[in-house]
Scaffold this motif. Structure first.
Motif, PDB file in Angstrom:
ATOM      1  N   GLU A  29     -14.360  -2.178 -16.717  1.00 31.37           N
ATOM      2  CA  GLU A  29     -14.811  -3.407 -17.366  1.00 31.37           C
ATOM      3  C   GLU A  29     -13.980  -4.618 -16.937  1.00 31.37           C
ATOM      4  O   GLU A  29     -14.480  -5.743 -16.934  1.00 31.37           O
ATOM      5  N   ASN A  32     -14.730  -5.966 -11.005  1.00 33.34           N
ATOM      6  CA  ASN A  32     -15.849  -6.799 -10.548  1.00 33.34           C
ATOM      7  C   ASN A  32     -17.197  -6.085 -10.635  1.00 33.34           C
ATOM      8  O   ASN A  32     -18.187  -6.565 -10.090  1.00 33.34           O
ATOM      9  N   GLY A  33     -17.236  -4.943 -11.308  1.00 36.06           N
ATOM     10  CA  GLY A  33     -18.477  -4.177 -11.422  1.00 36.06           C
ATOM     11  C   GLY A  33     -18.674  -3.177 -10.309  1.00 36.06           C
ATOM     12  O   GLY A  33     -19.626  -2.389 -10.343  1.00 36.06           O
ATOM     13  N   ASN A  34     -17.766  -3.197  -9.343  1.00 33.90           N
ATOM     14  CA  ASN A  34     -17.906  -2.283  -8.201  1.00 33.90           C
ATOM     15  C   ASN A  34     -16.632  -1.479  -7.980  1.00 33.90           C
ATOM     16  O   ASN A  34     -16.306  -1.090  -6.854  1.00 33.90           O
ATOM     17  N   GLN A 300     -22.576  -1.045 -10.921  1.00 31.34           N
ATOM     18  CA  GLN A 300     -22.528  -1.464 -12.317  1.00 31.34           C
ATOM     19  C   GLN A 300     -23.742  -0.962 -13.115  1.00 31.34           C
ATOM     20  O   GLN A 300     -23.562  -0.372 -14.196  1.00 31.34           O
ATOM     21  N   LYS A 304     -23.869   1.704 -16.341  1.00 30.91           N
ATOM     22  CA  LYS A 304     -24.525   1.323 -17.583  1.00 30.91           C
ATOM     23  C   LYS A 304     -25.625   2.330 -17.947  1.00 30.91           C
ATOM     24  O   LYS A 304     -25.759   2.720 -19.120  1.00 30.91           O
TER      25      LYS A 304
END
Length: 589
Positions: A29, A32-34, A300, A304
């Motif tokens: 979290e 950078n989502g990667n 990301q 999720k």
């Protein structure tokens, strides 16, 4: 002075309080989502949760081939972290395993967030009134420590990740029954202790391109016990599919197919035999799911989607915990009385259901590498169309369950695997001769190249024979009057797909230890034929029906030898015998 020292001592034993505005974001979290957590970051975060929340316990759960421990994280209301106490409280157990392939790490990051939210968010915390969640943070610790950015050539992120093989270069999702790795050995013991109601193994898929972020493998419905299969297909799966659709993560069954593209011939149900995680779980009447996020979607949304699936699963299980408990109890009751057990399965190609599949058009264009035509999926041409789904399987070879198996103590590696699976073994208290059913191994196929460290056997033919066989004090009695009944049958019956015979644990019985010199045995054979007219007749009949045999002196000599008392009775005799009844219990400790 005494009061000062006492005050200082008491202060030193109190846990250091978290800062008022503690940051509980996971490394994913914060990134950078990667990015995905490293092994150390993952364990440190769970240790921090353990120190803060009574509902979370993290502890070592055995060894791995890396030298680092396997960990279990227990998330449970009232801090009930013991399997027996959990069952006594009437809670269903959900077992989530992550990082079996550490290059597929979505579940690792999703489970960190889920564990935190189960204790920090009131809506999720209520689920712990009905459920206990057991999490393996990273199963393949070895591969997670072998971090890189290149080995998942087909995958869109994260930036770096672990390697598929463990420290012995084993694929752990082929190691559940054979247990070559310390990882699998520790897992088997942990799984036997918890004996969960539902098991989830998180993955990322390779293969075709399509619109779905996640596909799903559920325990093959025909292999699962009917009571659990009815609950899974009638209640659980529809709820999961509907729930994921509402969250904009439409699901489809795992995209396994023959032909060029999924819409060419339809999808095939995945038959997960006990070498795989969910196939292993099914042996213990545990419903299994393997989540497969799609490699080409960004990291990301893959994390999720995995989080949402796990949350939805817990929600649905909490809502239907009584129904699940009844289905599990009925499955266990019927399995204890079941007499006929399938050993392998075949897909029924005459039966298919239809599902709406969301794919991309498969087209061809010249390859920049070879100049020849190559396949590509045109994401500018999405489609939704009905396709066939072949997910009905029929039992192949079936066997009647004996009362018990007797396993000679020489085969310790087999006994150890049975024990890890929770099988209770007893020992003969004295030497004895038993009349039991023995198998003689006939024709079978063996893989020409090693597969996960073994030359697998398949398509075995056996001949059963009642014999008097000598056993010794300390040999193992494997009674089938126990919950691990199906596990024992599918590992000890040699014709089962993933039996211990199939994996090569009994290969030494395939080799003959004594033979003859032809010039010596010629006279012995002639004397045998003179004294045994029936054997002479069998030899002559074989010569009449088999011209090549009639022209081979060595084949005829071998025929006489194999039908004589000189031929060793143990050659090709499977060491595990099937015992049907008698006074064996009085001789077993």
């Amino acid at each position: 002075m005494f009061l000062v020292l006492l005050t200082a001592l008491l202060a030193s034993t109190r846990p250091v309080p978290e800062p008022a505005a503690a940051d509980w974001r996971t490394p994913f979290e914060k990134g950078n989502g990667n990015t995905t957590v490293t092994y150390r970051e993952c364990i440190d975060y769970y240790q921090r949760l353990d120190a803060k929340y009574a509902e979370i316990t993290m502890r070592p759960a055995g060894a791995t081939d890396s030298g680092q421990p396997l960990h279990e994280v227990v998330v449970s209301g009232n801090g009930l972290n013991d399997p027996a106490a959990t069952r006594a409280a009437g809670r269903r157990v959900v077992f989530i395993q992550n990082g079996i392939h550490p290059g597929e790490p979505e579940g690792i990051d999703a489970s960190l967030m889920l564990a935190r939210d189960l204790v920090q968010k009131p809506a999720l915390k209520k689920l712990l009134d009905h459920l206990t969640v057991v999490i393996i943070p990273i199963y393949n610790v070895d591969g997670a420590l072998n971090r890189n950015s290149t080995t998942r050539a087909n995958q869109n992120g994260p930036e770096s990740y672990g390697f598929r093989g463990n420290a012995r270069n084993l694929d752990l999702n082929r190691d559940y029954v054979k247990q070559d790795s310390r990882n699998a050995q520790s897992f088997a013991e942990l799984f036997a202790r918890w004996r969960p109601d539902v098991f989830v193994d998180t993955h990322t898929s390779n293969g075709a391109d399509y619109q779905y972020t996640m596909t799903l493998i559920a325990t093959q419905k025909d292999k699962l016990h009917p009571a659990l299969s009815a609950y899974m297909t009638g209640r659980l799966l529809p709820s999961l599919y509907q729930g994921m659709e509402k969250r904009h993560w439409p699901l489809t069954p795992y995209v396994d197919f023959e032909g060029r593209t999924p819409d060419a011939r339809g999808l095939q149900g995945f038959l997960e035999t006990p070498r795989y995680s969910s196939g292993y779980a099914a042996l213990f009447n545990t419903i299994g799911f393997i989540t497969e996020t799609h490699m080409l979607k960004a990291y990301q949304p893959r994390v999720k989607a995995t989080y949402d699936f796990l949350y939805l699963l817990l929600q649905q299980l909490a809502q239907s915990s009584d129904e699940l408990a009844r289905a599990r109890a009925e499955a266990d009751r019927q399995t204890a009385a079941q007499q006929t057990f399938p050993l392998n399965w075949q897909r029924d190609t005459t039966r298919a259901e239809t599902l709406q599949f969301r794919g991309y058009e498969g087209r061809t264009k010249p390859s920049e590498v070879s100049g020849l035509l190559r396949l590509y999926y045109d994401q500018k041409v999405p489609y939704t169309k009905p396709i066939k789904y072949y997910n009905t399987f029929r039992a192949g070879v079936q066997v009647q369950a004996p009362r018990a198996y007797v396993l000679p103590q020489a085969w310790t590696e087999v006994a150890e695997r049975l024990k890890r699976g929770g099988v209770q073994l007893r020992r003969l208290s004295r030497d004895t001769t038993l009349t039991a059913e023995a198998y003689y191994l006939g024709d079978f196929a063996t893989s020409p190249r090693p597969y996960e460290g073994h030359y697998l056997h398949s398509r075995l033919q056996v001949r059963a024979e009642q014999q008097k066989i000598r056993f010794f004090r300390g040999d193992y009695v494997v009674s089938l009057d126990q919950p691990q009944r199906r596990f024992a049958i599918e590992t000890l019956e040699p014709q089962a797909t993933d039996s211990f015979f199939a994996w090569g644990f009994f290969d030494s019985v395939l080799q003959q230890k004594e033979h003859f010199s032809d010039y010596v045995f010629e006279d012995v054979a002639a004397d045998l034929l003179r004294r045994d007219p029936k054997l002479r007749q069998q030899l002559e009949e074989r010569k009449k029906t088999d011209p090549s045999f009639a022209q081979s002196a060595s084949a005829q000599l071998e025929f006489v030898y194999r039908h004589s008392p000189y031929y060793e009775a143990s050659h090709l005799r499977y060491p595990v015998v099937r015992w049907q009844g008698g006074a064996l219990e009085t001789m077993a400790d």
